[in-house]
Write a protein that holds these residues in place. Structure first.
Motif, mmCIF file in Angstrom:
data_model
loop_
_atom_site.group_PDB
_atom_site.id
_atom_site.type_symbol
_atom_site.label_atom_id
_atom_site.label_comp_id
_atom_site.label_asym_id
_atom_site.label_seq_id
_atom_site.Cartn_x
_atom_site.Cartn_y
_atom_site.Cartn_z
ATOM 1 N N GLU A 69 0.716 -1.603 0.023
ATOM 2 C CA GLU A 69 0.013 0.151 0.060
ATOM 3 C C GLU A 69 0.769 1.031 0.132
ATOM 4 N N ILE A 70 0.312 2.428 -0.819
ATOM 5 C CA ILE A 70 1.360 3.740 -0.213
ATOM 6 C C ILE A 70 0.180 4.306 -0.100
ATOM 7 N N ASN A 71 0.159 4.520 1.607
ATOM 8 C CA ASN A 71 -0.451 5.729 2.568
ATOM 9 C C ASN A 71 -0.138 6.916 2.062
ATOM 10 N N VAL A 72 -1.255 8.159 2.105
ATOM 11 C CA VAL A 72 -1.164 9.245 1.622
ATOM 12 C C VAL A 72 -2.258 10.113 2.448
ATOM 13 N N THR A 73 -2.649 9.688 2.878
ATOM 14 C CA THR A 73 -4.310 10.754 3.894
ATOM 15 C C THR A 73 -2.866 10.731 4.819
ATOM 16 N N SER A 74 -3.126 10.131 6.407
ATOM 17 C CA SER A 74 -2.590 10.609 7.499
ATOM 18 C C SER A 74 -1.315 9.542 7.491
ATOM 19 N N PRO A 75 -0.535 9.502 7.110
ATOM 20 C CA PRO A 75 0.705 8.370 7.360
ATOM 21 C C PRO A 75 0.419 8.530 8.740
ATOM 22 N N THR A 76 1.243 7.518 9.865
ATOM 23 C CA THR A 76 1.476 7.419 10.721
ATOM 24 C C THR A 76 2.689 6.873 11.852
ATOM 25 N N CYS A 77 3.262 6.310 12.551
ATOM 26 C CA CYS A 77 4.156 6.209 13.072
ATOM 27 C C CYS A 77 5.553 6.881 13.347
ATOM 28 N N PHE A 78 5.405 8.261 13.527
ATOM 29 C CA PHE A 78 6.447 9.636 13.826
ATOM 30 C C PHE A 78 6.687 8.923 14.752
ATOM 31 N N GLN A 79 5.448 8.607 15.658
ATOM 32 C CA GLN A 79 6.248 8.225 17.866
ATOM 33 C C GLN A 79 6.282 6.940 18.830
ATOM 34 N N GLU A 80 6.227 6.050 17.798
ATOM 35 C CA GLU A 80 6.595 4.910 17.525
ATOM 36 C C GLU A 80 8.104 4.938 17.710
ATOM 37 N N ILE A 81 8.368 5.820 16.134
ATOM 38 C CA ILE A 81 9.573 5.439 15.772
ATOM 39 C C ILE A 81 10.595 5.836 16.825
ATOM 40 N N GLN A 82 10.083 7.719 17.600
ATOM 41 C CA GLN A 82 11.041 8.055 17.878
ATOM 42 C C GLN A 82 10.601 7.355 19.578
ATOM 43 N N GLN A 83 9.649 6.659 20.018
ATOM 44 C CA GLN A 83 10.362 6.156 21.156
ATOM 45 C C GLN A 83 11.529 5.266 21.388
ATOM 46 N N GLN A 84 11.413 4.798 20.145
ATOM 47 C CA GLN A 84 12.163 3.082 20.497
ATOM 48 C C GLN A 84 13.799 3.452 19.794
ATOM 49 N N THR A 85 13.633 4.647 18.551
ATOM 50 C CA THR A 85 14.787 4.674 17.856
ATOM 51 C C THR A 85 15.839 5.705 18.824
ATOM 52 N N GLY A 86 14.747 6.862 18.945
ATOM 53 C CA GLY A 86 15.607 7.869 19.433
ATOM 54 C C GLY A 86 15.458 9.321 18.199
ATOM 55 N N PHE A 87 15.514 8.546 16.592
ATOM 56 C CA PHE A 87 15.039 9.342 15.618
ATOM 57 C C PHE A 87 13.600 10.282 16.130
ATOM 58 N N ASP A 88 13.705 11.373 15.703
ATOM 59 C CA ASP A 88 12.810 12.900 16.059
ATOM 60 C C ASP A 88 11.954 12.917 14.116
ATOM 61 N N VAL A 89 11.109 11.626 14.474
ATOM 62 C CA VAL A 89 10.898 12.113 12.740
ATOM 63 C C VAL A 89 9.382 13.348 12.945
ATOM 64 N N ALA A 90 9.413 13.250 13.693
ATOM 65 C CA ALA A 90 8.542 14.587 13.535
ATOM 66 C C ALA A 90 9.222 16.253 13.252
ATOM 67 N N ARG A 91 10.319 16.537 13.688
ATOM 68 C CA ARG A 91 11.236 17.231 14.086
ATOM 69 C C ARG A 91 11.782 17.502 11.959
ATOM 70 N N THR A 92 11.731 16.229 11.386
ATOM 71 C CA THR A 92 12.440 16.150 10.343
ATOM 72 C C THR A 92 10.827 16.596 9.726
ATOM 73 N N PHE A 93 10.120 16.339 10.077
ATOM 74 C CA PHE A 93 8.463 16.670 8.979
ATOM 75 C C PHE A 93 8.372 18.477 8.772
ATOM 76 N N VAL A 94 9.022 18.684 10.054
ATOM 77 C CA VAL A 94 8.059 20.339 10.084
ATOM 78 C C VAL A 94 9.261 20.615 9.367
ATOM 79 N N ASP A 95 11.236 20.336 9.205
ATOM 80 C CA ASP A 95 12.248 20.762 8.644
ATOM 81 C C ASP A 95 11.126 21.276 7.395
ATOM 82 N N ALA A 96 11.001 20.034 6.456
ATOM 83 C CA ALA A 96 10.612 19.554 5.417
ATOM 84 C C ALA A 96 9.391 20.342 5.157
#
Length: 317
Positions: A281-308
């Protein structure tokens, strides 16, 4: 910047995992002003601009009452710096109409992410068909005979409705074809509705990987959603266990190739679902999983997104 989030009701957010909340929290930390509304709060009067009854929202930092909202007031979408369409599926008629209102707002000068035209043009199940080299054998049809022939060819298949989310309505049928007729009737409503059929991918036992693409570039970690017990679905909403993992080279190449095609169409944020090395599938409406990735790896997906987002909102038209 002034940011308008079009989303589900705030009181329904589960902020410990909600991706829209993660976006809002990062934007607020940078000093951006947050506005929210729901799709039904958008209107367009002849001779006027597309307007939302929107609330200015302040985040409190508390777990329960996590926001404070000012009284709603009319806000022309062209007046804000960016509009984020984050309404969850289903992509029904009302969602479709909302994209037309948002496209009119774009003509008036609004910057909308993801692009409303691209939201319409890339239904999340059907969008994979543009990339056959990355997809498991797939059939889209409402014809029961075609489904039976596909099953005879591939032996073990997955059937799903085109408008489902969170694993809703997904069926697995083995080589014996047990209940295939009943499942087809349920999904295609005796020929009235189109469904998707895919060859079963046994690598699902290792997880259905959510690969995020932001501004055309893959995020370096994925969330593998692993089915539990006898369940075939890895979706978190269906009880799957989310395990963050580094993005492997094969999936990176796939995500890069797809991102380079789709990002220029106004798709700032994309979520690929990959099982094994096949995109499902290719999800474009409201893709998720930002917080789960950050909580487990420390990579701040939301920061990357707001930069973009900041870059896209400020880019020349």
């Amino acid at each position: 910047m002034n940011l308008l989030f079009i989303a589900d009701p705030l009181e329904h957010f589960k902020i410990y995992k909600d991706t829209t909340f993660a976006m809002m929290r990062e934007a607020a930390a940078r000093g951006h002003r947050l506005w929210t509304c729901e799709p039904q709060h958008i209107s367009w009067r002849s001779g006027g601009r597309v307007t939302a009854q929107a609330q200015a929202v302040t985040l409190t930092g508390e777990a329960e009452r996590w926001w404070q909202a000012e009284p709603a007031r009319p806000l022309a979408l062209a007046e804000v710096d960016a509009v984020l369409m984050r309404k969850d599926p289903p992509f029904d008629s009302e969602y479709f109409y909302a994209t037309h209102l948002l496209e009119q707002a774009e003509r008036e000068g609004a910057r909308v992410f993801n692009s409303p035209r691209s939201l319409r043009d890339h239904p999340e199940k059907l969008a994979v068909m543009e990339f056959p080299e990355h997809v498991t054998p797939t059939l889209v049809t409402r014809d029961a005979g075609e489904v039976r022939r596909f099953h005879a060819e591939h032996g073990e298949i997955i059937l799903k409705p085109l408008d489902g989310m969170g694993g809703m309505g997904i069926f697995r049928v083995g080589p014996d074809g047990l209940n295939l007729g009943s499942i087809i009737e349920t999904l295609n409503r005796h020929g009235a509705s189109t469904l998707m059929v895919q060859r079963f991918i046994p690598e699902i036992v290792a997880g259905d990987k959510r690969v995020l693409i932001i501004g055309g570039e893959p995020v370096p970690f994925v969330l593998a959603r692993i089915p539990q017990g006898s369940e075939v679905r890895g979706n978190l909403a269906a009880g799957g266990k989310g395990v963050a993992q580094p993005l492997d080279p094969v999936d990176r190449a796939t995500a890069t190739a797809i991102g380079r095609v789709l990002a220029p169409r106004g798709l700032l944020l994309i979520g690929l679902d990959i099982i094994g090395d096949r995109v499902t599938e290719i999800n474009v409406t409201s893709p998720t999983c930002f917080q789960e990735i950050q909580q487990q790896t420390g990579f701040d997906v939301a920061r990357t997104f707001v930069d973009a987002l900041e870059g896209a909102a400020a880019a020349p038209r």
